[in-house]
Design a protein around this motif. Structure first.
Motif, mmCIF file in Angstrom:
data_model
loop_
_atom_site.group_PDB
_atom_site.id
_atom_site.type_symbol
_atom_site.label_atom_id
_atom_site.label_comp_id
_atom_site.label_asym_id
_atom_site.label_seq_id
_atom_site.Cartn_x
_atom_site.Cartn_y
_atom_site.Cartn_z
ATOM 1 N N TYR A 24 28.000 18.456 20.708
ATOM 2 C CA TYR A 24 27.463 19.706 20.265
ATOM 3 C C TYR A 24 28.256 20.694 20.078
ATOM 4 N N LEU A 54 23.882 17.882 14.610
ATOM 5 C CA LEU A 54 23.280 18.266 16.008
ATOM 6 C C LEU A 54 24.403 19.079 16.267
ATOM 7 N N ARG A 92 26.843 22.559 17.128
ATOM 8 C CA ARG A 92 26.745 24.062 17.344
ATOM 9 C C ARG A 92 26.756 24.813 15.966
#
Length: 178
Positions: free
Chosen positions: A63, A138, A140
């Motif tokens: 992430y 998925l 950031r």
């Protein structure tokens, strides 16, 4: 001045801001290493709890992987408007208000840029970059949209101070909205 609106994120010019290069990379590497160690131990010893913990830590590292890609513009402003990675270019005419908001989270002061739009996001975007490759889906993003017509951008992870970012965005909005 350019005649066309930039189509891709790598085509942006103007005032750009990237992720910070120093402090934020280390935790991502450490968590990734811990995940690999836990996965190895879980597989070697056949302990499913360690393997589950490994998936959680590797998911966290995945992430936050964009934090390792320093030097690449994540947010910025140009003659067309404000842009953010994974969002697009928000036209200057569509921005109702720009605010720098200081929040106190667990004793630490965090600055956020709040962008209030005058119209729905689909009409405010000159270029729409919300379609991303499946492997980055998925990961950031440098922005959040807690309510319609309201975009929040946490500024603590960037390589420029929050007040400098706000000052440049405000200056450019005043100049290009004329």
């Amino acid at each position: 001045m350019q005649d066309r609106v930039p189509v891709g994120q790598n085509d942006m010019h103007g005032y750009t801001v990237a992720y910070e290069r120093e402090e934020i990379q280390f935790p991502v590497y450490v968590v990734g290493l811990i995940g690999v160690v836990l996965a190895t131990l879980g597989i070697v010893h056949g302990i499913s709890v360690l393997f589950a913990l490994a998936l959680i830590t590797l998911g966290y590292a995945y992430y936050n992987f964009p934090l390792l890609e320093t030097g690449r513009p994540r947010i910025g402003a140009s003659q067309y408007g404000i842009f953010a990675e994974g969002l697009g270019i928000i036209a200057w005419r569509s921005i109702k208000q720009l605010d720098l908001v200081s929040l106190n989270l667990r004793g630490a002061e965090v600055n956020e840029l709040h962008i209030i739009l005058e119209e729905p996001l689909n009409r405010a975007l000159l270029a729409d970059w919300r379609k991303r490759p499946y492997y980055r889906f998925l990961m950031r993003l440098p922005w959040a949209m807690p309510a319609p017509n309201h975009i929040r951008i946490p500024l603590e992870v960037f390589d420029r101070p929050a007040d400098e970012i706000m000052r440049n965005f405000t200056r450019m909005m005043g100049f290009f909205r004329r």
